[in-house]
Scaffold this motif. Structure first.
Motif, mmCIF file in Angstrom:
data_model
loop_
_atom_site.group_PDB
_atom_site.id
_atom_site.type_symbol
_atom_site.label_atom_id
_atom_site.label_comp_id
_atom_site.label_asym_id
_atom_site.label_seq_id
_atom_site.Cartn_x
_atom_site.Cartn_y
_atom_site.Cartn_z
ATOM 1 N N ILE A 5 36.211 24.918 12.063
ATOM 2 C CA ILE A 5 36.478 26.061 11.185
ATOM 3 C C ILE A 5 35.718 25.835 9.876
ATOM 4 O O ILE A 5 35.650 24.711 9.377
ATOM 5 C CB ILE A 5 37.990 26.255 10.908
ATOM 6 N N GLY A 23 43.385 27.887 9.961
ATOM 7 C CA GLY A 23 42.394 28.035 11.017
ATOM 8 C C GLY A 23 42.462 26.919 12.028
ATOM 9 O O GLY A 23 42.333 27.139 13.239
ATOM 10 N N LEU A 27 43.200 26.670 16.279
ATOM 11 C CA LEU A 27 42.246 26.016 17.177
ATOM 12 C C LEU A 27 42.795 24.740 17.805
ATOM 13 O O LEU A 27 42.057 24.035 18.512
ATOM 14 C CB LEU A 27 40.961 25.661 16.416
ATOM 15 N N HIS A 191 33.976 33.498 7.449
ATOM 16 C CA HIS A 191 34.489 32.410 8.264
ATOM 17 C C HIS A 191 33.446 32.033 9.315
ATOM 18 O O HIS A 191 32.605 32.854 9.701
ATOM 19 C CB HIS A 191 35.770 32.828 8.995
ATOM 20 N N ALA A 193 33.650 29.609 13.096
ATOM 21 C CA ALA A 193 34.590 28.826 13.904
ATOM 22 C C ALA A 193 34.105 28.730 15.339
ATOM 23 O O ALA A 193 33.189 29.441 15.768
ATOM 24 C CB ALA A 193 35.983 29.461 13.872
ATOM 25 N N SER A 194 34.763 27.840 16.084
ATOM 26 C CA SER A 194 34.487 27.686 17.504
ATOM 27 C C SER A 194 35.009 28.856 18.314
ATOM 28 O O SER A 194 34.480 29.153 19.389
ATOM 29 C CB SER A 194 35.133 26.394 18.032
ATOM 30 N N ALA A 198 40.818 31.256 15.277
ATOM 31 C CA ALA A 198 40.833 30.500 14.023
ATOM 32 C C ALA A 198 40.926 31.404 12.800
ATOM 33 O O ALA A 198 41.474 30.996 11.767
ATOM 34 C CB ALA A 198 39.581 29.631 13.927
#
Length: 598
Positions: A5, A23, A27, A191, A193-194, A198
């Motif tokens: 994140i 976040g 996750l 943001h 993130a994966s 998140a």
């Protein structure tokens, strides 16, 4: 595996640490053996802890820690055990840059040896720690932060999603290659993130990064560039998921919630794809795909079991079909003509072995299709065609509603590509959500779990369409109870497994009254004669009543759809057994939701 994140607010010092920690909570299904954060302002503050996210949260001074940008990471260990030192983010020698990374740096040993020879000191056993030191060298050579980041990434071999923050800078720098990253475009900030959960509570507007792309998020906006540094025009998509979709909604576990979401998930899966008037299945995404000469399914884990089910459906309609473990698939060694279809089945759309198999099929010239849950995922982009299962976000590591949705999607796929649908088939598909709801309302699986929770091992058997769901039932049991469980076609009992059957090994039998029931009843009697208790999951309780110890009922449907219903009882049996044993149901040990390394 692992969750990243990153966040930078539109105005500086606006709750960065809270957004990062929240976040990471969204996750945690991607990794939970250690976690860490790095917050950048005039310096970089790093906090890392072994264990679940709660350990990190108790160590971070939320009231006094904030900054211009931040990154966080929740880890599923690959290089080095879960320790404070091995947790991400990692820093350079001077603590001016912090980096978090998902994936595998294949040449890290050579890079680390060169760096150590140049005087750099390492604190961890991870492959990731070479990255901040490579950035440090570029900075010392006079490069600015973005150039230093690019130079470091250019030296990496393997798969990676990387984020970095620098002291004195407001932005987060990111790059991806064969590991997912998605940008969230919010009103209050940006943001990265994966995965979408998140930041879903902050924004539903996203940009999916592609392999070889770099991104910088800062208070003024998002910039995406290619490997040469040229600006890439990107489109902002809107995610259909709601923030509450990623919450527990009052359930004890995400897994329990997601089991109970299956009626809704299947309604979404079939929506707009069935015609009651003429009894046909029509999948708009598959325009131009005709009846294949052969079908190869490539998948891993639960998706592989869905693929076994689908292969049987196609074979019964006269199309040669096989399911392959994606990690073992070699498109060059398996005959493929230009009318063959290779189908990659992957919940996340980021499963590394499945993506590798799809790429091999593409190189071999085969037509490819991805069946996935995630819009914009790597699998959806790399295949020639994509079919979405529309299950919504699934947080628990153990797949439940995505497996059911895969079964239904693949059943529709087989009908659509072979012109085998009928009014009866369409009616049966439409009835599935209500039938599943009736199972959820009336299941005795909790009572069965209480009875057999102390067993030494469990065996799951089925025939025909029931064999793949028996394998899936065993996988769920071992994933979340940590008990030994095996699944296999019932006819294999006499070829070895029967030696392990005794009074402390319950046998769960998937018995359909319309499909090979006499042979299944013979298998049931075989284990009964060895003293094993038998739990029948069946749509014809009357036929098996006298031969089993316990019955979990499912409604009558067409034989090929019966395993979709039986699967729900098997999920509940595993869930309540794990609940009785006090296991970590949503986050089973050693496992992560999305396996993004081969």
């Amino acid at each position: 595996m692992c969750g990243i994140i990153g966040y930078t607010p539109a105005e500086t010092n606006q709750g960065v640490i809270d957004v990062i920690l929240d976040g990471l909570s969204g996750l945690e299904y991607r990794g939970y053996d250690s976690a860490g954060v790095a917050i950048a302002d005039s310096s970089v503050s790093v906090f890392k802890r072994e264990g679940e996210l709660s350990e990190l949260e108790s160590a971070v001074p939320r009231d006094s820690l904030d900054g211009d940008a931040g990154i966080g990471h929740t880890r599923w260990s690959t290089h080095g055990p879960p320790t404070d030192a091995n947790a991400h983010p990692h820093t350079d020698c001077h603590g001016t840059v912090a980096v978090a990374h998902n994936g595998i740096i294949e040449n890290y040993r050579a890079l680390r040896a060169e760096l150590e020879a140049a005087g750099h000191e390492f604190d961890s056993a991870t492959d990731t720690e070479v990255i901040p030191h490579l950035i440090e060298i570029a900075l010392e050579q006079g490069a600015d932060a973005e150039t230093a980041f690019r130079r470091a990434i250019g030296q990496l071999e393997g798969s990676y999603a990387v984020v970095a923050v620098f002291s004195g800078l407001e932005g987060v720098y990111a790059a991806r290659h064969q590991s997912p990253l998605v940008v969230g475009v919010g009103e209050d900030g940006y943001h990265i993130a994966s995965d979408v959960p998140a930041f879903l509570e902050h924004t539903d507007r996203v940009i999916y990064l592609q392999d070889g792309q770099f991104a910088t998020i800062c208070p003024s906006g998002v910039e995406v560039t290619d490997e040469r540094g040229s600006i890439v025009e990107t489109s902002v998509e809107t995610i259909a998921w709601e923030p509450e979709d990623a919450g527990k909604s009052g359930y004890g576990h995400y897994m329990q919630k997601e089991i109970n979401e299956q009626p809704r998930a299947i309604r979404d899966c079939i929506r707009g794809r069935l015609s009651d008037l003429d009894g046909t299945v029509s999948i708009d995404e598959l325009g131009g795909v005709g009846r294949p000469s052969a079908v190869h399914f490539v998948a891993c884990g639960t998706s592989y079991h869905a693929s076994l089910y689908a292969a049987r459906l196609f074979r019964d309609r006269g199309v040669p079909a096989m399911a392959f473990h994606a990690s073992e698939y070699d498109a060059d060694a398996v005959p493929l003509d230009n009318e063959a279809l290779v189908v990659g089945v992957t919940q996340s759309g980021e499963t590394a072995d499945t993506l590798s198999a799809l790429r091999g099929a593409n190189r071999a010239g085969a037509e490819t299709l991805s069946v996935t849950n995630v819009v914009g995922s790597s699998a959806s982009r790399e295949a020639d065609h994509v079919m979405y299962i529309r299950a919504g976000p699934e947080i628990s590591v153990a797949a439940t509603k995505t497996f059911a949705s895969q079964q239904v999607a693949l059943a529709m796929l087989s009908d659509a590509l072979t012109d085998a649908s009928s009014r009866g088939s369409v009616e049966a598909l439409r009835a599935l959500p209500d039938q599943i709801q009736s199972i959820l309302d009336d299941s005795r699986a909790r009572e069965s779990a209480d009875t057999y929770a102390d067993a030494d091992a469990y065996f799951f058997i089925g025939r025909g369409y029931g064999a793949p769901v028996a394998l899936e039932g065993a996988l769920k049991m071992k994933e979340i109870t940590y008990k030994h469980a095996e699944g296999f076609p019932a006819g294999e009992l006499k070829h070895g497994p029967l030696a392990l059957v005794n009074e402390r090994t319950p046998v769960v039998a998937v018995v359909s009254g319309e499909s090979k029931s006499e042979k299944m009843l013979g298998n049931v009697k075989e284990v009964e004669a060895r003293g094993a208790p038998v739990i029948a999951v069946t749509d014809s309780a009357g036929e098996v009543q006298s031969d089993v110890d316990d019955i979990l009922r499912v409604p009558q449907t067409k034989p090929r759809f019966m395993p979709i219903l039986a699967n729900v009882q098997l999920q509940l049996l595993s869930y309540w057994t794990a609940h009785r044993l006090g296991r970590s149901i949503d986050k089973p040990r050693n496992l992560a939701k999305s396996v993004t390394v081969e």
